[in-house]
Design an enzyme around this catalytic site. Structure first.
Site, PDB file in Angstrom:
ATOM      1  N   THR A  54     -36.397   7.777  19.864  1.00 42.09           N
ATOM      2  CA  THR A  54     -34.973   7.487  19.874  1.00 42.09           C
ATOM      3  C   THR A  54     -34.358   7.903  21.204  1.00 42.09           C
ATOM      4  O   THR A  54     -34.916   8.728  21.925  1.00 42.09           O
ATOM      5  CB  THR A  54     -34.253   8.195  18.714  1.00 42.09           C
ATOM      6  N   GLU A  71     -34.583   3.160  14.629  1.00 43.64           N
ATOM      7  CA  GLU A  71     -35.185   3.323  13.295  1.00 43.64           C
ATOM      8  C   GLU A  71     -35.188   2.041  12.470  1.00 43.64           C
ATOM      9  O   GLU A  71     -35.806   1.976  11.409  1.00 43.64           O
ATOM     10  CB  GLU A  71     -34.432   4.407  12.517  1.00 43.64           C
ATOM     11  N   LYS A 110     -13.370  17.944  15.361  1.00 47.74           N
ATOM     12  CA  LYS A 110     -12.628  18.707  14.360  1.00 47.74           C
ATOM     13  C   LYS A 110     -11.525  19.499  15.050  1.00 47.74           C
ATOM     14  O   LYS A 110     -11.784  20.416  15.824  1.00 47.74           O
ATOM     15  CB  LYS A 110     -13.557  19.651  13.580  1.00 47.74           C
ATOM     16  N   TRP A 170     -10.423  16.027  10.883  1.00 46.40           N
ATOM     17  CA  TRP A 170     -11.346  15.237  11.680  1.00 46.40           C
ATOM     18  C   TRP A 170     -10.635  14.143  12.463  1.00 46.40           C
ATOM     19  O   TRP A 170      -9.719  13.479  11.953  1.00 46.40           O
ATOM     20  CB  TRP A 170     -12.410  14.585  10.800  1.00 46.40           C
TER      21      TRP A 170
END
Length: 523
Positions: free
Chosen positions: A180, A325, A424, A429
């Site tokens: 990745t 993936e 945050k 958030w």
């Protein structure tokens, strides 16, 4: 009663090139050379060379399941290595030449590849890798002369037999290994199988997906060292399309020349590539009349860039979403959808399924219009990472992508953010992707990114980093956010960058941005 049966037909990738060699023998693979010239080869001749690569590797002791690494650009020689490695049942471990020697050596050490096929201009990097791995690593040079210490792959295949038998192994055998990108965390190895990549190819060829046919000339700008080059080295020969490989140079001027010379109809790559092509045409003038479609992925598509491409070039831009993936394609927007937009990635085709869940992985009761954590399952979705025994899927086979997403009533997927990107602030958030989408839509903005900066009072506060096309004040950059996001989401600061840092795959490199700007650093 004895039931009838169908013939066994293992779904192995060598069959794509074998099909092209028999039924589209003179359809070409094109490579742009460093000196500005062009190399051409038909699929029939390409297959012979690929089988000679298999013979050469077998003489060096490569066998079924062995990993062979490659460190190379998009060229005919790299494609020969792909099919030569995979056709004999070995595993092609692609390495990203834009990563550091330490990172690449760690990957090779994990894969235990004993051979590295390397472009001549990357020899210095390859030697640094070889010095850092704990086992012997033999270098085979392509696309240029070898030195006295290394072997030229061409010299080995010239004397190799051209009848090396391909196939004969199970379709579930591994064929590829890719780590990745590591833009948000440590890289992990994803192993592809022949079956998964075969089915991924058949899905990609559907009319509502990539819709590639034998009449197309396909420019693969997406790197062969990243996530199967989005499957194009398999899809093109599967239908006998011309496959155009740009080599190392993917700047706007080089791509324009190649598109015109080879009458490219479909071009595939990350948004920043097409930004470079567009800016070249805007500066120098001229057209690319053969080009009909651009397929983008790997990073969010700025709405302003999509509009400019479609208006200036007269092309259809197809957005997509995927990840390493997923082999890597998850969804692609249909070229025939009149409601295509930069925010939407498209609907899933058969073979891949989507589900939105809460933070604990529980399926949301409403799967339409609700934002949630995106999960995926299907024939080309990872079950476990390379070298690990524990699956990364739940009991029902769902893989948590780490993306936040929304699926509309028509089934179109929109990625709304990355879980690891969330900021945050004051215990609440903030989703950077929503801010980035608004700012990126401004025609004066080339690229935009939002990250969190440490704040003594709030924990974190967002800052906006921009690469500009035209001058615009901070107030004008932030004004469109008012009424579109909560006031407390609006970034406290704008940082102007001469050039946005990009990861090797073309995505904005947020790891580097955080390292430089998440504390009281450069402004």
């Amino acid at each position: 009663m004895i039931d009838g049966a169908m013939q066994p037909f293992a779904l192995t990738l060598d069959k794509f090139l074998a099909h092209a060699a028999k039924w589209r023998p003179t359809s070409e693979v094109i490579t742009a050379r460093e000196d500005g010239g062009i190399d051409r080869i038909g699929y029939a001749d390409l297959k012979v060379r690929c089988q000679r690569v298999s013979s050469a590797l077998a003489r060096l002791g490569v066998g079924l399941g062995d990993r062979v690494a490659t460190l190379a650009w998009n060229t005919q020689a790299h494609l020969e290595a792909w099919y030569g490695i995979m056709g004999m049942g070995a595993v092609c471990h692609t390495l990203n030449p834009r990563l550091t020697a330490d990172h690449l050596a760690a990957m090779v050490a994990r894969s235990e590849a004993g051979i590295l096929v390397v472009s001549a201009d990357l020899i210095a990097l390859a030697r640094q890798i070889a010095e850092r791995v704990p086992h012997a690593l033999r270098l085979l040079v392509i696309d240029g002369p070898a030195t006295a210490d290394d072997s030229a792959l061409d010299a080995l295949i010239d004397g190799a037999g051209d009848r090396f038998p391909w196939g004969g192994f199970d379709e579930t055998a591994p064929c590829g290994l890719c780590f990745t990108s590591g833009t948000t965390g440590a890289p992990k190895g994803v192993t592809y199988t022949h079956r998964s990549s075969f089915l991924h190819t058949l899905r990609a060829l559907q009319v509502d997906v990539m819709a590639i046919s034998g009449a197309d000339s396909v420019l693969a700008v997406v790197p062969m060292f990243h996530a199967n080059a989005w499957g194009l080295p398999f899809a093109a020969p599967a239908v006998g399309a011309k496959l155009v490989l740009p080599g190392r140079h993917v700047d706007g001027a080089s791509l324009v020349r190649l598109i015109r010379a080879e009458a490219v109809t479909v071009a595939v790559g990350v948004p920043t590539v097409w930004l470079g092509l567009l800016e070249h045409l805007e500066a120098e003038g001229g057209e690319v009349p053969s080009l009909k479609r651009i397929i983008v992925g790997g990073a969010p598509m700025p709405p302003a860039l999509m509009a400019r491409l479609e208006e200036r070039l007269g092309v259809i831009v197809q957005t997509s979403w995927g990840m390493t993936e997923l082999s890597p394609s998850g969804v692609v927007a249909s070229a025939g959808d009149p409601k295509r937009s930069a925010a939407q990635s498209g609907r899933p085709a058969v073979g891949v399924d989507l589900m939105v869940a809460d933070a604990e992985g529980r399926r949301l009761p409403e799967q339409r219009t609700m934002e949630g954590h995106l999960h995926v399952r299907g024939a080309a979705v990872v079950e476990r990472y390379f070298g690990e025994t524990a699956p990364v899927t739940d009991a029902e086979g769902w893989f948590a992508t780490g993306d936040l997403a929304r699926i509309d009533e028509a089934g179109n997927l929109s990625i709304t953010g990355r879980v690891k990107d969330l900021i945050k602030s004051g215990g609440e958030w903030i989703n950077p992707a929503e801010i980035e989408a608004v700012v990126s839509a401004l025609p004066q903005v080339s690229l935009a990114a939002v990250i969190g900066r440490a704040d003594e009072k709030w924990g974190e506060r967002p800052i906006l980093l921009v690469e500009m096309r035209e001058a615009l004040s901070d107030a004008a950059l932030l004004a469109p956010l008012k009424g579109r996001v909560a006031n407390w989401w609006i970034p406290d600061q704008v940082v102007r960058l001469e050039s946005m840092p990009l990861a090797a795959t073309g995505k904005i490199d947020k790891l580097r941005l955080r390292a430089q700007y998440s504390t009281d650093g450069p402004t």
